[in-house]
Write a protein that holds these residues in place. Structure first.
Motif, PDB file in Angstrom:
ATOM      1  N   MET A  15       0.848  -1.200   0.000  1.00 17.00           N
ATOM      2  CA  MET A  15       0.000   0.000   0.000  1.00 17.00           C
ATOM      3  C   MET A  15       0.882   1.248   0.000  1.00 17.00           C
ATOM      4  O   MET A  15       1.815   1.368   0.790  1.00 17.00           O
ATOM      5  CB  MET A  15      -0.899   0.001   1.242  1.00 17.00           C
ATOM      6  N   GLU A  16       0.608   2.177  -0.909  1.00 18.38           N
ATOM      7  CA  GLU A  16       1.316   3.451  -0.915  1.00 18.38           C
ATOM      8  C   GLU A  16       0.868   4.272   0.282  1.00 18.38           C
ATOM      9  O   GLU A  16      -0.318   4.325   0.611  1.00 18.38           O
ATOM     10  CB  GLU A  16       1.019   4.208  -2.203  1.00 18.38           C
ATOM     11  N   SER A  17       1.823   4.916   0.935  1.00 21.19           N
ATOM     12  CA  SER A  17       1.497   5.702   2.119  1.00 21.19           C
ATOM     13  C   SER A  17       2.091   7.093   1.994  1.00 21.19           C
ATOM     14  O   SER A  17       3.242   7.257   1.574  1.00 21.19           O
ATOM     15  CB  SER A  17       2.033   5.017   3.376  1.00 21.19           C
ATOM     16  N   ALA A  18       1.290   8.095   2.376  1.00 27.84           N
ATOM     17  CA  ALA A  18       1.779   9.473   2.396  1.00 27.84           C
ATOM     18  C   ALA A  18       2.483   9.794   3.702  1.00 27.84           C
ATOM     19  O   ALA A  18       3.107  10.843   3.849  1.00 27.84           O
ATOM     20  CB  ALA A  18       0.602  10.438   2.186  1.00 27.84           C
ATOM     21  N   VAL A  19       2.396   8.882   4.666  1.00 26.68           N
ATOM     22  CA  VAL A  19       2.998   9.102   5.980  1.00 26.68           C
ATOM     23  C   VAL A  19       4.496   8.826   5.897  1.00 26.68           C
ATOM     24  O   VAL A  19       4.917   7.828   5.316  1.00 26.68           O
ATOM     25  CB  VAL A  19       2.342   8.174   7.026  1.00 26.68           C
ATOM     26  N   ARG A  20       5.294   9.711   6.476  1.00 26.28           N
ATOM     27  CA  ARG A  20       6.741   9.520   6.471  1.00 26.28           C
ATOM     28  C   ARG A  20       7.271   9.563   7.901  1.00 26.28           C
ATOM     29  O   ARG A  20       6.773  10.307   8.744  1.00 26.28           O
ATOM     30  CB  ARG A  20       7.431  10.597   5.623  1.00 26.28           C
ATOM     31  N   ILE A  21       8.293   8.766   8.136  1.00 24.64           N
ATOM     32  CA  ILE A  21       8.852   8.629   9.478  1.00 24.64           C
ATOM     33  C   ILE A  21       9.978   9.647   9.668  1.00 24.64           C
ATOM     34  O   ILE A  21      10.692   9.985   8.713  1.00 24.64           O
ATOM     35  CB  ILE A  21       9.350   7.192   9.677  1.00 24.64           C
TER      36      ILE A  21
ATOM     37  N   VAL B 204      -2.089  -2.759  10.810  1.00 21.43           N
ATOM     38  CA  VAL B 204      -2.639  -1.500  11.314  1.00 21.43           C
ATOM     39  C   VAL B 204      -4.141  -1.430  11.042  1.00 21.43           C
ATOM     40  O   VAL B 204      -4.933  -1.076  11.922  1.00 21.43           O
ATOM     41  CB  VAL B 204      -1.924  -0.287  10.683  1.00 21.43           C
ATOM     42  N   SER B 205      -4.554  -1.776   9.823  1.00 21.83           N
ATOM     43  CA  SER B 205      -5.982  -1.762   9.493  1.00 21.83           C
ATOM     44  C   SER B 205      -6.760  -2.748  10.362  1.00 21.83           C
ATOM     45  O   SER B 205      -7.860  -2.444  10.826  1.00 21.83           O
ATOM     46  CB  SER B 205      -6.178  -2.111   8.010  1.00 21.83           C
TER      47      SER B 205
ATOM     48  N   ILE C 276      -2.099   3.080  19.807  1.00 21.29           N
ATOM     49  CA  ILE C 276      -0.803   3.687  19.484  1.00 21.29           C
ATOM     50  C   ILE C 276       0.291   3.109  20.372  1.00 21.29           C
ATOM     51  O   ILE C 276       1.405   2.825  19.915  1.00 21.29           O
ATOM     52  CB  ILE C 276      -0.871   5.225  19.631  1.00 21.29           C
ATOM     53  N   SER C 277      -0.002   2.881  21.646  1.00 19.08           N
ATOM     54  CA  SER C 277       0.987   2.300  22.556  1.00 19.08           C
ATOM     55  C   SER C 277       1.375   0.897  22.112  1.00 19.08           C
ATOM     56  O   SER C 277       2.548   0.512  22.151  1.00 19.08           O
ATOM     57  CB  SER C 277       0.436   2.260  23.990  1.00 19.08           C
ATOM     58  N   PHE C 278       0.385   0.121  21.658  1.00 16.98           N
ATOM     59  CA  PHE C 278       0.676  -1.242  21.203  1.00 16.98           C
ATOM     60  C   PHE C 278       1.566  -1.219  19.968  1.00 16.98           C
ATOM     61  O   PHE C 278       2.525  -2.000  19.863  1.00 16.98           O
ATOM     62  CB  PHE C 278      -0.615  -1.987  20.896  1.00 16.98           C
ATOM     63  N   LEU C 279       1.272  -0.339  19.030  1.00 21.40           N
ATOM     64  CA  LEU C 279       2.081  -0.260  17.818  1.00 21.40           C
ATOM     65  C   LEU C 279       3.504   0.190  18.133  1.00 21.40           C
ATOM     66  O   LEU C 279       4.470  -0.299  17.537  1.00 21.40           O
ATOM     67  CB  LEU C 279       1.424   0.697  16.817  1.00 21.40           C
ATOM     68  N   ARG C 280       3.651   1.120  19.071  1.00 23.94           N
ATOM     69  CA  ARG C 280       4.995   1.520  19.499  1.00 23.94           C
ATOM     70  C   ARG C 280       5.756   0.321  20.067  1.00 23.94           C
ATOM     71  O   ARG C 280       6.935   0.120  19.804  1.00 23.94           O
ATOM     72  CB  ARG C 280       4.902   2.590  20.603  1.00 23.94           C
TER      73      ARG C 280
ATOM     74  N   GLY D  21       4.931   7.823  17.982  1.00 23.54           N
ATOM     75  CA  GLY D  21       3.533   8.143  18.276  1.00 23.54           C
ATOM     76  C   GLY D  21       2.917   9.018  17.198  1.00 23.54           C
ATOM     77  O   GLY D  21       1.789   8.773  16.746  1.00 23.54           O
ATOM     78  N   ASP D  22       3.648  10.048  16.764  1.00 21.75           N
ATOM     79  CA  ASP D  22       3.159  10.914  15.678  1.00 21.75           C
ATOM     80  C   ASP D  22       2.968  10.107  14.392  1.00 21.75           C
ATOM     81  O   ASP D  22       1.977  10.271  13.678  1.00 21.75           O
ATOM     82  CB  ASP D  22       4.157  12.049  15.423  1.00 21.75           C
ATOM     83  N   TYR D  23       3.926   9.257  14.124  1.00 16.50           N
ATOM     84  CA  TYR D  23       3.894   8.455  12.905  1.00 16.50           C
ATOM     85  C   TYR D  23       2.682   7.522  12.886  1.00 16.50           C
ATOM     86  O   TYR D  23       1.926   7.457  11.908  1.00 16.50           O
ATOM     87  CB  TYR D  23       5.191   7.657  12.838  1.00 16.50           C
ATOM     88  N   PHE D  24       2.473   6.788  13.989  1.00 15.61           N
ATOM     89  CA  PHE D  24       1.371   5.825  14.032  1.00 15.61           C
ATOM     90  C   PHE D  24       0.007   6.513  14.074  1.00 15.61           C
ATOM     91  O   PHE D  24      -0.961   5.998  13.530  1.00 15.61           O
ATOM     92  CB  PHE D  24       1.528   4.889  15.227  1.00 15.61           C
ATOM     93  N   THR D  25      -0.062   7.684  14.693  1.00 12.75           N
ATOM     94  CA  THR D  25      -1.328   8.416  14.705  1.00 12.75           C
ATOM     95  C   THR D  25      -1.759   8.767  13.283  1.00 12.75           C
ATOM     96  O   THR D  25      -2.910   8.556  12.892  1.00 12.75           O
ATOM     97  CB  THR D  25      -1.194   9.695  15.554  1.00 12.75           C
ATOM     98  N   ALA D  26      -0.812   9.287  12.500  1.00 15.50           N
ATOM     99  CA  ALA D  26      -1.120   9.629  11.110  1.00 15.50           C
ATOM    100  C   ALA D  26      -1.433   8.379  10.297  1.00 15.50           C
ATOM    101  O   ALA D  26      -2.327   8.370   9.441  1.00 15.50           O
ATOM    102  CB  ALA D  26       0.054  10.390  10.494  1.00 15.50           C
ATOM    103  N   LEU D  27      -0.722   7.297  10.582  1.00 17.49           N
ATOM    104  CA  LEU D  27      -0.921   6.060   9.834  1.00 17.49           C
ATOM    105  C   LEU D  27      -2.301   5.453  10.113  1.00 17.49           C
ATOM    106  O   LEU D  27      -2.989   4.991   9.192  1.00 17.49           O
ATOM    107  CB  LEU D  27       0.177   5.066  10.194  1.00 17.49           C
ATOM    108  N   VAL D  28      -2.711   5.443  11.378  1.00 13.29           N
ATOM    109  CA  VAL D  28      -4.031   4.906  11.736  1.00 13.29           C
ATOM    110  C   VAL D  28      -5.131   5.708  11.046  1.00 13.29           C
ATOM    111  O   VAL D  28      -6.091   5.142  10.509  1.00 13.29           O
ATOM    112  CB  VAL D  28      -4.217   4.899  13.265  1.00 13.29           C
ATOM    113  N   GLU D  29      -4.989   7.027  11.048  1.00 14.72           N
ATOM    114  CA  GLU D  29      -5.990   7.864  10.382  1.00 14.72           C
ATOM    115  C   GLU D  29      -6.050   7.537   8.886  1.00 14.72           C
ATOM    116  O   GLU D  29      -7.138   7.442   8.302  1.00 14.72           O
ATOM    117  CB  GLU D  29      -5.653   9.339  10.599  1.00 14.72           C
ATOM    118  N   GLU D  30      -4.896   7.342   8.266  1.00 16.45           N
ATOM    119  CA  GLU D  30      -4.847   7.020   6.841  1.00 16.45           C
ATOM    120  C   GLU D  30      -5.502   5.664   6.568  1.00 16.45           C
ATOM    121  O   GLU D  30      -6.292   5.515   5.628  1.00 16.45           O
ATOM    122  CB  GLU D  30      -3.392   7.004   6.378  1.00 16.45           C
TER     123      GLU D  30
END
Length: 413
Positions: free
Chosen positions: A1-7, A223-224, A242-246, A204-213
């Motif tokens: 999947m293409e993602s606009a989120v960058r780390i 993630v989905s 987010i804590s689990f993904l971290r 945390g910032d990264y996963f927040t944006a990723l979950v929203e996407e």
């Protein structure tokens, strides 16, 4: 999947979280004789494990600490959730992974959210990941060094593959893998506390944006799945997700890298047992369990006394922190004969490597699948595997988290 989120990388480009391992977790080649002496003296010792081992003190509040080395007491602390709480992890894991980490929770809150994770990490789903994700990652990494006839199996294989497996599960761009791994490892650099905070914030910032996407455009990635799976009509709260993904990269990546590295080192040190497995792949499960028992990647777990209590006759005030030495229980001669010997043929008994009680590792099935697939690949593609005579032998080290730093091998004719 293409993602606009960058780390985002660490602000300091010279910071290397891989170099913090010895500072945080010690470099003892063999802490077990000292642990055995403690256990012979008393099952519960006043004082924290880190200072007793000569490591820098952790950033805990000023309170009493105890080290638990008796196997009965280790089991008692891990399973008696009325007296012993996981809240002690709020002072370390909770700071970087987030207070929504299920590792910091007790029931009923812990059980409520753990049920959702368990649905995703059931053996039937994990087995499917083994075929579709784990195998391609393992073979892709091996393909880079197979023509050479020699490799450092840590640097070129075990240090990379569990993290890349998770990255594929998350369905993220391959070019971000190294940064992601650096941030994940940096979260547990409690000596360089500001770096651990930075790593947790950026992930945390990264996963927040990723979950929203992924909620806008879901796929079949992890993630989905986590964002959409429910148990008893409840979805995961944002902070818990987010804590689990971290924590996933450390809980499923770091420990699997360590466990696989120790397994391969032990088998190479015992070529008769390696050859037995070559002849009978049915021995692989017991080899994995023996490696986890003999030198599990996480030697110490933590609990906090929820009430004033007593353990092995020692008064434990409420709020005290207990370092629960799983490595001591796993080498207790009352449970395992000749416990310091690595022996895949010993009578199998339950070990403490994945903890006990309600907090037993939710990712244990995935860890076993990854270790199994890795060992199959080694046996399939590295004939005549042996230590490289031109390089130093591996040295498993660490007081709290164990691993060899290098595993130089040759293979083929």
């Amino acid at each position: 999947m293409e993602s606009a989120v960058r780390i985002q990388e660490f602000d300091d480009p010279n910071y290397d979280p891989f170099n913090s391992d010895e500072i945080n977790f010690g470099d003892h080649a063999d802490p077990y004789p000292l642990i055995a002496r403690w256990r012979a003296e008393a099952p519960v010792i006043e004082g924290g494990y880190r200072p007793l081992m000569g490591l820098p003190a952790a950033l805990y509040p000023d309170r009493k600490m105890f080290t638990v080395v008796g196997s009965r007491e280790v089991n008692e602390v891990l399973t008696d959730t009325d007296r012993f709480s996981n809240a002690g992890y709020k002072f370390n894991l909770g700071v970087t992974f987030g207070q929504g980490s299920i590792s910091t929770m007790d029931n009923p809150e812990h059980g409520r959210w753990r049920r959702i994770f368990q649905k995703i990490f059931l053996p039937q789903y994990v087995k499917k990941w083994g075929e579709t994700i784990v195998d391609p990652v393992v073979h892709g990494l091996m393909g880079k060094f197979l023509p050479l006839g020699r490799a450092d199996l840590i640097e070129q294989f075990t240090l990379r593959y569990p993290f890349e497996v998770i990255y594929h599960q998350l369905d993220l761009p391959e070019e971000d893998v190294r940064t992601f791994q650096r941030l994940a490892l940096g979260q547990t650099d409690y000596v360089n506390h500001e770096k651990a905070i930075e790593a947790g914030r950026k992930l945390g910032d990264y996963f927040t944006a990723l979950v929203e996407e992924r909620r806008r455009d879901p796929g079949d990635d992890l993630v989905s799945l986590l964002a959409s799976t429910e148990a008893d009509g409840e979805y995961l709260p944002h902070e818990v997700l987010i804590s689990f993904l971290r924590q996933l990269m450390n809980a499923a990546g770091d420990t699997t890298y360590r466990g696989t590295s120790i397994l391969l080192t032990a088998l190479l040190e015992h070529p008769d047992q390696m050859e037995a497995i070559r002849a009978d792949r049915g021995l692989i499960p017991q080899a994995i369990e023996e490696a986890l028992r003999w030198d599990g990647p996480v030697a110490v777990q933590m609990r906090m006394a929820a009430v004033d209590t007593e353990l092995a006759g020692v008064a434990i005030p409420a709020g005290s922190l207990l370092d629960v030495v799983a490595g001591a229980a796993n080498r207790d001669p009352e449970i395992y004969s000749d416990p310091d010997r690595f022996d895949i043929f010993r009578d199998r008994k339950p070990h403490f490597a994945f903890s006990r009680g309600p907090h037993i590792c939710v990712g244990q099935h995935l860890a076993r699948v990854e270790m199994t697939r890795a060992l199959h690949a080694v046996l399939d593609h590295l004939p005549g595997l042996r230590f490289d005579p031109d390089e130093p032998r591996p040295r498993i080290q660490g007081s709290m988290m164990r691993v060899p730093r290098h595993l130089h091998v040759r293979f083929g004719d």
